[in-house]
Write an enzyme that holds these catalytic residues in place. Structure first.
Site, PDB file in Angstrom:
ATOM      1  N   GLY A 129       0.840  -1.194   0.000  1.00 22.35           N
ATOM      2  CA  GLY A 129       0.000   0.000   0.000  1.00 22.35           C
ATOM      3  C   GLY A 129       0.872   1.239   0.000  1.00 22.35           C
ATOM      4  N   GLN A 152       3.187   9.872   1.327  1.00 19.60           N
ATOM      5  CA  GLN A 152       4.484   9.174   1.447  1.00 19.60           C
ATOM      6  C   GLN A 152       5.437   9.521   0.313  1.00 19.60           C
ATOM      7  OE1 GLN A 152       2.407   5.228   2.356  1.00 19.60           O
ATOM      8  NE2 GLN A 152       4.321   5.023   3.491  1.00 19.60           N
ATOM      9  N   CYS A 196       5.805  -0.186   7.582  1.00 22.84           N
ATOM     10  CA  CYS A 196       5.490   1.024   6.815  1.00 22.84           C
ATOM     11  C   CYS A 196       6.707   1.413   5.994  1.00 22.84           C
ATOM     12  CB  CYS A 196       5.112   2.160   7.769  1.00 22.84           C
ATOM     13  SG  CYS A 196       4.631   3.672   6.917  1.00 22.84           S
ATOM     14  N   LEU A 197       6.462   1.749   4.730  1.00 25.40           N
ATOM     15  CA  LEU A 197       7.581   2.132   3.855  1.00 25.40           C
ATOM     16  C   LEU A 197       8.247   3.417   4.351  1.00 25.40           C
ATOM     17  CD1 LEU A 197       5.992   1.340   0.367  1.00 25.40           C
ATOM     18  CD2 LEU A 197       7.665  -0.024   1.659  1.00 25.40           C
ATOM     19  N   HIS A 232      -4.568   1.449   7.703  1.00 27.34           N
ATOM     20  CA  HIS A 232      -3.192   1.965   7.779  1.00 27.34           C
ATOM     21  C   HIS A 232      -3.009   3.145   6.811  1.00 27.34           C
ATOM     22  CE1 HIS A 232       1.371   1.187   7.894  1.00 27.34           C
ATOM     23  NE2 HIS A 232       1.227   1.972   6.840  1.00 27.34           N
ATOM     24  N   GLU A 233      -3.528   2.994   5.587  1.00 28.13           N
ATOM     25  CA  GLU A 233      -3.355   4.049   4.573  1.00 28.13           C
ATOM     26  C   GLU A 233      -4.219   5.269   4.882  1.00 28.13           C
ATOM     27  OE1 GLU A 233      -0.900   3.556   2.948  1.00 28.13           O
ATOM     28  OE2 GLU A 233      -0.733   1.386   2.950  1.00 28.13           O
ATOM     29  N   HIS A 290      -2.608   7.453   7.266  1.00 28.13           N
ATOM     30  CA  HIS A 290      -1.601   8.338   6.647  1.00 28.13           C
ATOM     31  C   HIS A 290      -2.236   9.645   6.166  1.00 28.13           C
ATOM     32  CE1 HIS A 290       2.223   6.204   6.527  1.00 28.13           C
ATOM     33  NE2 HIS A 290       1.687   5.121   5.993  1.00 28.13           N
TER      34      HIS A 290
HETATM   35  O1  GNR Z   1       3.925  -2.580   2.658  1.00 26.95           O
HETATM   36  C1  GNR Z   1       3.228  -2.438   3.669  1.00 26.95           C
HETATM   37  N1  GNR Z   1       2.881  -3.533   4.399  1.00 26.95           N
HETATM   38  C2  GNR Z   1       1.946  -3.519   5.404  1.00 26.95           C
HETATM   39  C3  GNR Z   1       1.858  -4.633   6.230  1.00 26.95           C
HETATM   40  C4  GNR Z   1       0.918  -4.681   7.236  1.00 26.95           C
HETATM   41  C5  GNR Z   1       0.057  -3.616   7.415  1.00 26.95           C
HETATM   42  C6  GNR Z   1       0.132  -2.497   6.614  1.00 26.95           C
HETATM   43  C7  GNR Z   1       1.078  -2.450   5.604  1.00 26.95           C
HETATM   44  S1  GNR Z   1       1.145  -1.061   4.580  1.00 26.95           S
HETATM   45  C8  GNR Z   1       2.811  -1.087   4.105  1.00 26.95           C
HETATM   46  C9  GNR Z   1       3.105  -0.031   3.061  1.00 26.95           C
HETATM   47  C10 GNR Z   1       2.895   1.337   3.665  1.00 26.95           C
HETATM   48  O2  GNR Z   1       3.667   1.873   4.399  1.00 26.95           O
HETATM   49  N2  GNR Z   1       1.783   1.942   3.393  1.00 26.95           N
HETATM   50  O3  GNR Z   1       1.526   3.151   3.912  1.00 26.95           O
HETATM   51 NI    NI Z   2       2.610   3.208   5.802  1.00 25.58          NI
END
Ligand code: GNR
Ligand code: NI
Length: 171
Positions: A46, A51, A94-95, A136-137, A140
């Site tokens: 995601g 980001q 998270c990236l 999660h997104e 952000h």
């Molecule tokens: O790549 C991602 N893996 C992930 C694993 C578990 C829960 C959420 C994520 S999102 C993350 C990519 C990211 O940072 N998205 O904002």
């Molecule tokens: Ni993230």
């Protein structure tokens, strides 16, 4: 399509609240393509526009496995319209916080309203990894990171480590 540099903790850009998208046009579609390419390159499942430094309410997700056909999803102005009472726990990463993982508890199911890549109103009832990833997104887009859902001690340790790492980098 272009791979864009990722914004990394503790960059304050990650704390900005992203603004709604007013028009779904070709520029926005190009941005969604760049986000997908950046996410695939990372690799991640995601990515929110913030980001890559764009404070707009758009996110992309692809939960397909390596070797499978890609399933790119684009969510514009997503809104959680309902959440289940039952929760599930996933190990999240998270990236923008590379190589750090922690368990986060969230509603197991969510219903999300959004516009698709063509600007058409859609909604999805998500569970499992899609539910977690959408939450999660969407966090952000509101300047919230998954480390905000873990203990204060762990969060402060992670922020300290990334702050030190950023200071040691040559500008
Ligand atoms: O790549 C991602 N893996 C992930 C694993 C578990 C829960 C959420 C994520 S999102 C993350 C990519 C990211 O940072 N998205 O904002
Ligand atoms: Ni993230």
């Amino acid at each position: 399509m272009t791979i864009k540099p990722l914004i990394i903790l503790p960059d304050p850009v990650l704390r900005q609240v992203s603004k709604p998208i007013e028009r779904v046009d070709t520029d926005l579609q190009r941005l969604s393509d760049d986000m997908l390419e950046t996410m695939y390159d990372a690799p991640g499942i995601g990515l929110a526009a913030i980001q890559i430094g764009v404070p707009r309410r758009m996110l992309v997700i692809d939960l397909s496995k390596e070797g499978e056909e890609k399933q790119p999803l684009v969510f514009i102005n997503p809104e959680i319209v309902s959440s289940s009472d039952d929760r599930s726990v996933y190990e999240e990463g998270c990236l923008s916080i590379p190589d750090y993982y922690a368990e986060v508890e969230r509603p197991a199911k969510v219903t999300v309203k959004y516009l698709d890549r063509e600007g058409k109103e859609e909604s999805v009832e998500a569970d499992g990894l899609l539910a977690t990833c959408l939450q999660h997104e969407i966090d952000h887009l509101n300047g919230v990171l998954f480390i905000d859902h873990i203990s204060r001690l762990k969060r402060e340790m992670v922020i300290k480590k990334f702050t030190k790492a950023a200071k040691s980098k040559v500008l």
